[in-house]
Design a protein around this motif. Structure first.
Motif, PDB file in Angstrom:
ATOM      1  N   GLU A  81       0.826  -1.201   0.000  1.00 16.26           N
ATOM      2  CA  GLU A  81       0.000   0.000   0.000  1.00 16.26           C
ATOM      3  C   GLU A  81       0.865   1.258   0.000  1.00 16.26           C
ATOM      4  O   GLU A  81       0.605   2.200  -0.761  1.00 16.26           O
ATOM      5  N   PHE A  82       1.902   1.269   0.824  1.00 13.64           N
ATOM      6  CA  PHE A  82       2.794   2.419   0.907  1.00 13.64           C
ATOM      7  C   PHE A  82       3.509   2.632  -0.418  1.00 13.64           C
ATOM      8  O   PHE A  82       3.697   3.776  -0.867  1.00 13.64           O
ATOM      9  N   LEU A  83       3.910   1.545  -1.065  1.00 15.40           N
ATOM     10  CA  LEU A  83       4.573   1.638  -2.368  1.00 15.40           C
ATOM     11  C   LEU A  83       3.660   2.306  -3.396  1.00 15.40           C
ATOM     12  O   LEU A  83       4.083   3.193  -4.142  1.00 15.40           O
ATOM     13  N   ILE A  84       2.386   1.895  -3.428  1.00 13.76           N
ATOM     14  CA  ILE A  84       1.447   2.473  -4.389  1.00 13.76           C
ATOM     15  C   ILE A  84       1.201   3.951  -4.084  1.00 13.76           C
ATOM     16  O   ILE A  84       1.208   4.802  -4.974  1.00 13.76           O
ATOM     17  N   LEU A  85       1.013   4.281  -2.813  1.00 15.68           N
ATOM     18  CA  LEU A  85       0.695   5.649  -2.419  1.00 15.68           C
ATOM     19  C   LEU A  85       1.835   6.624  -2.672  1.00 15.68           C
ATOM     20  O   LEU A  85       1.603   7.814  -2.915  1.00 15.68           O
ATOM     21  N   GLU A 143      19.955  11.599  -2.715  1.00 17.25           N
ATOM     22  CA  GLU A 143      18.925  11.575  -1.680  1.00 17.25           C
ATOM     23  C   GLU A 143      17.601  12.092  -2.231  1.00 17.25           C
ATOM     24  O   GLU A 143      17.553  13.078  -2.969  1.00 17.25           O
ATOM     25  N   HIS A 144      16.519  11.432  -1.828  1.00 18.99           N
ATOM     26  CA  HIS A 144      15.201  11.768  -2.394  1.00 18.99           C
ATOM     27  C   HIS A 144      14.196  11.963  -1.277  1.00 18.99           C
ATOM     28  O   HIS A 144      14.052  11.103  -0.397  1.00 18.99           O
ATOM     29  N   ARG A 145      13.504  13.106  -1.295  1.00 19.03           N
ATOM     30  CA  ARG A 145      12.456  13.380  -0.310  1.00 19.03           C
ATOM     31  C   ARG A 145      11.094  13.030  -0.893  1.00 19.03           C
ATOM     32  O   ARG A 145      10.782  13.410  -2.024  1.00 19.03           O
ATOM     33  N   VAL A 146      10.292  12.334  -0.106  1.00 17.60           N
ATOM     34  CA  VAL A 146       8.971  11.905  -0.549  1.00 17.60           C
ATOM     35  C   VAL A 146       7.924  12.486   0.389  1.00 17.60           C
ATOM     36  O   VAL A 146       7.878  12.122   1.572  1.00 17.60           O
ATOM     37  N   PRO A 147       7.046  13.396  -0.077  1.00 16.94           N
ATOM     38  CA  PRO A 147       5.970  13.922   0.773  1.00 16.94           C
ATOM     39  C   PRO A 147       4.920  12.845   1.016  1.00 16.94           C
ATOM     40  O   PRO A 147       4.592  12.070   0.116  1.00 16.94           O
ATOM     41  N   LEU A 148       4.413  12.773   2.229  1.00 15.24           N
ATOM     42  CA  LEU A 148       3.499  11.696   2.615  1.00 15.24           C
ATOM     43  C   LEU A 148       2.074  12.217   2.768  1.00 15.24           C
ATOM     44  O   LEU A 148       1.818  13.142   3.543  1.00 15.24           O
ATOM     45  N   ALA A 149       1.155  11.609   2.049  1.00 11.56           N
ATOM     46  CA  ALA A 149      -0.263  11.946   2.148  1.00 11.56           C
ATOM     47  C   ALA A 149      -0.857  11.286   3.390  1.00 11.56           C
ATOM     48  O   ALA A 149      -0.217  10.455   4.046  1.00 11.56           O
ATOM     49  N   ASP A 150      -2.087  11.622   3.701  1.00 18.36           N
ATOM     50  CA  ASP A 150      -2.747  11.080   4.897  1.00 18.36           C
ATOM     51  C   ASP A 150      -2.782   9.557   4.893  1.00 18.36           C
ATOM     52  O   ASP A 150      -2.548   8.913   5.924  1.00 18.36           O
ATOM     53  N   PRO A 192       4.943  -4.952  -8.851  1.00 22.17           N
ATOM     54  CA  PRO A 192       4.959  -3.773  -7.985  1.00 22.17           C
ATOM     55  C   PRO A 192       5.513  -2.522  -8.665  1.00 22.17           C
ATOM     56  O   PRO A 192       4.962  -1.428  -8.525  1.00 22.17           O
ATOM     57  N   HIS A 193       6.587  -2.675  -9.438  1.00 23.41           N
ATOM     58  CA  HIS A 193       7.188  -1.517 -10.098  1.00 23.41           C
ATOM     59  C   HIS A 193       6.229  -0.887 -11.108  1.00 23.41           C
ATOM     60  O   HIS A 193       6.320   0.310 -11.400  1.00 23.41           O
ATOM     61  N   GLY A 194       5.303  -1.695 -11.630  1.00 21.89           N
ATOM     62  CA  GLY A 194       4.376  -1.195 -12.633  1.00 21.89           C
ATOM     63  C   GLY A 194       3.422  -0.132 -12.123  1.00 21.89           C
ATOM     64  O   GLY A 194       2.854   0.625 -12.907  1.00 21.89           O
ATOM     65  N   PHE A 195       3.242  -0.057 -10.805  1.00 27.32           N
ATOM     66  CA  PHE A 195       2.350   0.973 -10.268  1.00 27.32           C
ATOM     67  C   PHE A 195       2.939   2.365 -10.425  1.00 27.32           C
ATOM     68  O   PHE A 195       2.209   3.364 -10.383  1.00 27.32           O
ATOM     69  N   ARG A 196       4.253   2.455 -10.614  1.00 24.14           N
ATOM     70  CA  ARG A 196       4.852   3.755 -10.930  1.00 24.14           C
ATOM     71  C   ARG A 196       4.365   4.228 -12.302  1.00 24.14           C
ATOM     72  O   ARG A 196       4.103   5.413 -12.505  1.00 24.14           O
ATOM     73  N   SER A 197       4.237   3.290 -13.225  1.00 21.62           N
ATOM     74  CA  SER A 197       3.726   3.620 -14.557  1.00 21.62           C
ATOM     75  C   SER A 197       2.260   4.018 -14.482  1.00 21.62           C
ATOM     76  O   SER A 197       1.819   4.970 -15.151  1.00 21.62           O
ATOM     77  N   SER A 198       1.475   3.325 -13.636  1.00 20.40           N
ATOM     78  CA  SER A 198       0.070   3.679 -13.452  1.00 20.40           C
ATOM     79  C   SER A 198      -0.046   5.102 -12.920  1.00 20.40           C
ATOM     80  O   SER A 198      -0.883   5.896 -13.381  1.00 20.40           O
ATOM     81  N   PHE A 199       0.802   5.419 -11.946  1.00 20.64           N
ATOM     82  CA  PHE A 199       0.816   6.778 -11.375  1.00 20.64           C
ATOM     83  C   PHE A 199       1.168   7.812 -12.435  1.00 20.64           C
ATOM     84  O   PHE A 199       0.529   8.862 -12.538  1.00 20.64           O
ATOM     85  N   ARG A 208       3.909  17.524  -3.309  1.00 21.65           N
ATOM     86  CA  ARG A 208       3.028  17.183  -2.187  1.00 21.65           C
ATOM     87  C   ARG A 208       1.563  17.231  -2.624  1.00 21.65           C
ATOM     88  O   ARG A 208       0.768  16.349  -2.291  1.00 21.65           O
ATOM     89  N   LYS A 209       1.191  18.265  -3.356  1.00 19.98           N
ATOM     90  CA  LYS A 209      -0.181  18.374  -3.843  1.00 19.98           C
ATOM     91  C   LYS A 209      -0.518  17.219  -4.787  1.00 19.98           C
ATOM     92  O   LYS A 209      -1.606  16.647  -4.735  1.00 19.98           O
ATOM     93  N   LEU A 210       0.434  16.887  -5.656  1.00 19.61           N
ATOM     94  CA  LEU A 210       0.214  15.793  -6.602  1.00 19.61           C
ATOM     95  C   LEU A 210       0.013  14.477  -5.868  1.00 19.61           C
ATOM     96  O   LEU A 210      -0.909  13.708  -6.191  1.00 19.61           O
ATOM     97  N   MET A 211       0.851  14.193  -4.866  1.00 22.85           N
ATOM     98  CA  MET A 211       0.740  12.929  -4.146  1.00 22.85           C
ATOM     99  C   MET A 211      -0.531  12.880  -3.308  1.00 22.85           C
ATOM    100  O   MET A 211      -1.117  11.803  -3.119  1.00 22.85           O
ATOM    101  N   ASP A 212      -0.981  14.027  -2.780  1.00 23.40           N
ATOM    102  CA  ASP A 212      -2.252  14.062  -2.056  1.00 23.40           C
ATOM    103  C   ASP A 212      -3.395  13.675  -2.979  1.00 23.40           C
ATOM    104  O   ASP A 212      -4.284  12.896  -2.607  1.00 23.40           O
TER     105      ASP A 212
END
Length: 399
Positions: free
Chosen positions: A236-240, A275-282, A336-343, A384-388
């Protein structure tokens, strides 16, 4: 009582001059001749459509005669009696051509573009160069997927990104036309991409991925499964977060800043070694909260004080094949990696996000060295807005 007015009354009707607002004279059946202070006259019809009171304009007098106004008013009442809406028929009759619809969409969006006319100028230049010569003069309800393909295909091989953005802009315009009732579906959808050539020479192998519309269903299936809680939360975290599998399965608690709602992936675990920063949605934060319980209330002694965010059943780092195995067991036609393409497809199809922000969200390296040298920002707040929005879409919480 209907037909109260006569032709002579319509000709001689004048504004009384007692008020600055218009005056009106009824003919019956909701039909009125409205007279303005300046002397101009036009027909209106008041009626109830889908339970709401509406006022329809039927044209100016004497261009529209009394007989013609009565005929149109009667037809409108018949349409409503049959359960229809006369306004929808009128919109269909006044279907704009593509160029007119495009200009309307640009003007609607222009106030929200931070760089003023910059984005509008880019849109207009792109459409005028590539789209208008093919579909500019065509009524939008006559444009088919083949017509959009004719505009995009000539630049697909040498200007791939330009072609992608062109198709996206055409799609946004056509979706506005759908919303206005001019057309029933968007002819510039993914069917255009599927019809375009995939390149020459040896085909590049791509990871199996789901169409983005199926991603919410896949996540729901993962949540309902009987898999180990750590595996389900990791997936779930990977997809989000649209992250790579290795970045998720080896993540540790010290990489998480709950106060800043941030996950910082160290350079040595990133493909580009940056290094990569990832904003976290709810929803991503909720998954982390559940994952914390694995360490705080361990099912086995091995989990106590576990450094891994998503450990396996034994409290060790999760295997690289665990999530792929779950896909196969659940019948999910992706890896699992394919969900990056879906996103990525969702972001391009369903948002106005810039190419730079989408690529930054996926931690892709900018191929051009000169461009890379000037790209100092990681566009965090835009990401951050995009990931939300992605989180709301994939969890089914989109308003």
């Amino acid at each position: 009582m209907a037909n109260k007015l006569t032709d002579a009354q319509c000709r001689n009707l004048q504004h009384s001059g007692r008020t600055r607002s218009e005056e009106q004279r009824g003919d019956g059946g909701g039909l009125y001749l409205r007279v303005h202070p300046g002397g101009s006259k036009h027909w209106i019809q008041r009626m109830t459509i889908y339970g709401k009171r509406r006022t329809l304009g039927l044209g100016g007098y004497p261009v529209v005669t009394l007989a013609e106004a009565r005929k149109q008013a009667l037809e409108n009442r018949r349409i409503v009696w049959r359960g229809g809406d006369p306004r929808a028929l009128r919109r269909k009759r006044s279907t704009p051509d593509f160029a007119a619809a495009a200009e309307k969409v640009i003007r609607l969006r222009e106030p929200a573009w931070k760089n003023g006319g910059g984005s509008a100028a880019i849109w207009r230049a792109s459409l005028e160069t590539y789209a208008y010569p093919v579909i500019g003069a065509m009524p939008v309800d006559k444009i088919a997927t083949a017509d959009v393909l004719e505009a995009v295909e000539p630049i697909w091989a040498k200007k791939r990104e330009t072609a992608m953005r062109l198709r996206q802009r055409i799609s946004i315009i056509m979706r506005w036309c759908v919303a206005k009732g001019y057309i029933a579906h968007d002819p510039a959808g993914t069917a255009v991409l599927e019809a375009l050539p995939k390149g020459t020479g040896q085909a590049k192998r791509h990871f199996a991925a789901l169409p983005y519309a199926e991603a919410p269903g896949a996540l729901a299936k993962i949540r309902r499964s009987n898999a180990w809680i750590g595996t389900k939360l990791a997936f779930e975290f990977l997809i989000l977060t649209a992250a790579r599998s290795g970045e998720v399965r080896l993540m540790t608690w010290k990489e998480i800043d709950l106060f800043e709602r941030m996950w910082t992936v160290p350079a040595h675990r990133m493909k580009a070694k940056i290094e990569h920063r990832v904003p976290l949605a709810d929803a991503a934060l909720a998954a982390l909260k559940q994952a914390r319980s694995i360490s705080e209330e361990p099912m086995t002694a091995q989990h106590a004080g576990c450094a891994w965010v998503f450990p396996n059943v034994s409290g060790q780092a999760m295997s690289n094949s665990t999530k792929s195995k779950l896909c196969r067991e659940l019948g999910i036609q992706a890896v699992p990696h394919g969900f990056r393409s879906s996103f990525r497809d969702w972001a391009a199809e369903q948002t106005d996000t810039s190419h730079a922000v989408m690529e930054a969200a996926l931690a892709h390296t900018i191929p051009n060295a000169a461009e890379r040298a000037y790209a100092r920002s990681d566009l965090l707040e835009k990401r951050r807005k995009l990931m939300d929005h992605w989180s709301m879409f994939v969890t089914g919480e989109m308003p």
